[in-house]
Design an enzyme around this catalytic site. Structure first.
Site, PDB file in Angstrom:
ATOM      1  N   THR A 175       0.827  -1.199   0.000  1.00 47.00           N
ATOM      2  CA  THR A 175       0.000   0.000   0.000  1.00 47.00           C
ATOM      3  C   THR A 175       0.864   1.252   0.000  1.00 47.00           C
ATOM      4  OG1 THR A 175      -1.751  -1.158   1.198  1.00 47.00           O
ATOM      5  CG2 THR A 175      -1.791   1.247   1.253  1.00 47.00           C
ATOM      6  N   ASP A 189       2.066  -8.370  10.551  1.00 48.57           N
ATOM      7  CA  ASP A 189       3.297  -9.167  10.630  1.00 48.57           C
ATOM      8  C   ASP A 189       4.488  -8.378  11.149  1.00 48.57           C
ATOM      9  OD1 ASP A 189       1.906 -11.287   9.633  1.00 48.57           O
ATOM     10  OD2 ASP A 189       2.620 -11.070   7.568  1.00 48.57           O
ATOM     11  N   ARG A 243       3.761 -14.320   7.100  1.00 51.97           N
ATOM     12  CA  ARG A 243       4.028 -14.845   5.757  1.00 51.97           C
ATOM     13  C   ARG A 243       5.527 -14.942   5.490  1.00 51.97           C
ATOM     14  NH1 ARG A 243       0.982 -15.046   1.120  1.00 51.97           N
ATOM     15  NH2 ARG A 243      -0.735 -14.036   2.206  1.00 51.97           N
ATOM     16  N   MET A 250      -8.538 -14.770  13.605  1.00 46.93           N
ATOM     17  CA  MET A 250      -9.063 -14.265  14.878  1.00 46.93           C
ATOM     18  C   MET A 250      -8.190 -13.137  15.407  1.00 46.93           C
ATOM     19  SD  MET A 250     -10.091 -17.790  16.828  1.00 46.93           S
ATOM     20  CE  MET A 250     -10.262 -16.898  18.374  1.00 46.93           C
ATOM     21  N   ARG A 269      -6.427 -10.920  13.962  1.00 48.29           N
ATOM     22  CA  ARG A 269      -6.381  -9.649  13.239  1.00 48.29           C
ATOM     23  C   ARG A 269      -7.740  -8.972  13.131  1.00 48.29           C
ATOM     24  NH1 ARG A 269      -5.517 -10.591   6.725  1.00 48.29           N
ATOM     25  NH2 ARG A 269      -7.691 -11.006   6.211  1.00 48.29           N
TER      26      ARG A 269
END
Length: 584
Positions: A287, A315, A360, A472, A474
């Site tokens: 973004t 993260d 990730r 859950m 986030r």
């Protein structure tokens, strides 16, 4: 690279961006007006706009990498000014889009000081009017001894130094400035949230709206519905303090979000058509990369529009900043899953509780949740390769822990062990709309591998419980710590935009709010350094093996020392920053 050399015959320089005064005058508006327009009231050590670059006096080296060259990029004489012809129809320097545009704006000073500054509207728009900051008459700030950030304030990126170390890289400190470049009545702001969910999104939205309204008297704030594509494909939401009053108590984002959908021309067209002049973009590295492109297009068009980013990633993988908002909440919520896994595992013979957490490419949530829990026996993250079978492998460690304690808890980040999955399963190359590789479910895969190994090869009965709280952690509202942090980020972004800064991300560096250039937060991902002390603390807490050979550790330490040496010296690598310095 074009550079400007400051004259060396004088000892200080002034800035049109941040003329400050250390004395405390709360209610005398005329005093501030006279100070703002008084060229004799000079402060050292700030990056001037195009209208004030001739006043540079302090530093021997000033490097400007932008294509518009902060005026014209010529070597300015002390009194003659610049003779470059400006485009009178746009009020900006004629320039074309080029790779030069994304290069950093750097000021160097004595003792190895480097200021990586952020762009300003006056860099490419001539003769911008300024206004007294409304905070000088704000009752909330009447008790503050110095409510305007001093022009010299900057924050070091590296806080631990040796006595002979150079001062290193700094960022401009965030906060209110003595003069602003927007009249409150002319401000038309918009807010957009992009990417995945994160605790605290609604808090940031609320505090931007309330900050603009209560601190600066801004009444027109627009919410963009549905991420970047909402600029040209969705309805908008009118935001005011009443609308956003209670939204921080809910998870998610009231504006909606999406991945992808970035069309720079359409977005800037929409900004221009709607008369928006402040854009607040909340999202992760992808973004912020999009925000950087939007800023460049706005600059190319010569629009008086400030673009401010607020970094968001659950993260915690955005570089430079101390941490991202929502991270503390995610770690706290992860404790519930780990506690459940511990209860399940210790309640049955040879019980194994396996928890998969988000992460990730970076294992910060797994690492900090493990350290906070103290019930975890093994933590597996993407940055630390591991293997399953053989001496020193995961299976051997599990068997030893089960024989010692009768149960164990394993925490694994979603991105861990993907190379092992690729070997045993058909590799997946699909990506989501943000360009992130779609990962295989390492939790289910490793659960089955553990079961197969102990039942088929070791003939040892085990009871494994797999818990996946991925979404859950986030989707919940932010906790108290993150709420405070979100407030600081949002208000800092508002102060920066009102002061005319643009093309920046608001972030916490060494405990201080700063303005960071877009290029620094998108150049790489923040990852756990497994040769660092924090990972060593985790290994000592869990008593797990590192799953590394001695050769691997030595090689990684050498690589880490080389990269850290570049950072310590404040030098710019070819991959990230390219600084051309001219010295006297």
């Amino acid at each position: 690279m074009d550079s400007v050399l400051a004259p060396s015959s004088t000892s200080s320089f002034s800035s049109p961006l941040n003329n400050n005064n250390n004395h405390h005058h709360h209610h005398n508006k005329n005093f501030y007006k006279s100070n703002i327009n008084n060229s004799k009231n000079k402060s050292r050590f700030s990056v001037p706009s195009s209208s004030g670059i001739c006043n540079l006096r302090k530093f021997s080296t000033v490097s400007f990498g932008y294509g518009y060259r902060y005026g014209c990029g010529c070597r300015l004489r002390r009194s003659s000014g610049c003779s470059k012809i400006h485009d009178s129809t746009r009020g900006v320097m004629a320039s074309s889009a080029s790779p030069e545009n994304s290069k950093p704006k750097v000021v160097t000073g004595p003792g190895g000081y480097v200021l990586e500054d952020v762009p300003h509207l006056s860099d490419y728009i001539a003769d911008l009017p300024t206004y007294p900051n409304p905070l000088q008459d704000n009752p909330a700030y009447s008790v503050v001894k110095q409510y305007f950030v001093h022009v010299d304030d900057s924050v070091p990126q590296k806080i631990v130094v040796h006595k002979d170390s150079p001062r290193g890289v700094h960022f401009r400190r965030a906060g209110p400035r003595q003069k602003v470049y927007f009249d409150s009545d002319e401000v038309h702001a918009c807010i957009v949230t992009c990417g995945g969910l994160c605790p605290g999104l609604n808090t940031v939205i609320r505090e931007i709206v309330c900050g603009l309204h209560h601190m600066y008297g801004v009444k027109k704030v627009l919410g963009i519905d549905g991420g970047y594509r909402g600029f040209y494909a969705k309805n908008t939401i009118q935001l005011n303090p009443k609308v956003v009053n209670d939204i921080h108590k809910r998870g998610g984002t009231i504006l909606g979000t999406s991945r992808g959908g970035h069309d720079t021309s359409k977005i800037v067209d929409s900004i221009q058509d709607r008369g928006i002049n402040q854009v607040y973009i909340i999202g992760g590295d992808g973004t912020q990369r999009g925000a950087s492109v939007i800023f460049e297009e706005i600059r190319r068009r010569g629009l008086k529009v400030s673009v401010a980013g607020i970094p968001k990633t659950i993260d915690n993988d955005i570089p430079v900043i101390d941490k991202s908002f929502g991270f503390d909440t995610a770690v706290e919520e992860a404790q519930r899953a780990i506690n459940a896994a511990h209860v399940e595992s210790e309640s049955i013979e040879n019980g194994i509780g396996l928890v998969k957490l988000m992460g990730r490419y970076s294992g910060f949530i797994a690492m900090y949740a493990t350290l906070a829990s103290r019930d975890v026996d093994c933590c597996l993250i993407p940055e630390s390769p591991f293997y399953l079978e053989g001496p020193g492998g995961l299976f051997e460690y599990i068997e030893r822990r089960l024989k010692e304690n009768g149960h164990m808890v394993i925490v694994i980040a979603e991105g861990a062990g993907q190379e092992l999955l690729s070997e045993s399963m058909q590799s997946m190359t699909q990506k989501d709309a943000s360009g992130n590789k779609l990962l295989l479910d390492v939790g289910l895969w490793i659960s089955q591998r553990i079961k197969d190994y102990f039942l088929k090869q070791r003939k040892m009965p085990i009871n494994l419980k797999y818990i996946d709280p991925t979404y859950m952690i986030r989707a919940i509202p932010s906790n108290a710590s993150d709420n405070v942090y979100c407030t600081l980020l949002a208000q800092s972004a508002v102060h920066g935009a009102m002061a005319g800064y643009t093309g920046f991300t608001s972030g916490l560096v060494n405990g201080r709010q700063t303005y960071i250039p877009f290029n620094r937060v998108i150049e790489k991902q923040n990852k756990v350094v497994i040769t660092d002390r924090m990972w060593a603390r985790l290994l000592s807490s869990t008593n797990q093996p590192s799953f590394w050979s001695a050769k691997d550790v030595i090689e990684d330490k050498v690589d880490g020392e080389e990269s850290n040496q570049l950072l310590d010296n404040g030098n710019c690598s070819e991959e990230s920053l390219v600084c051309k310095e001219i010295t006297n």
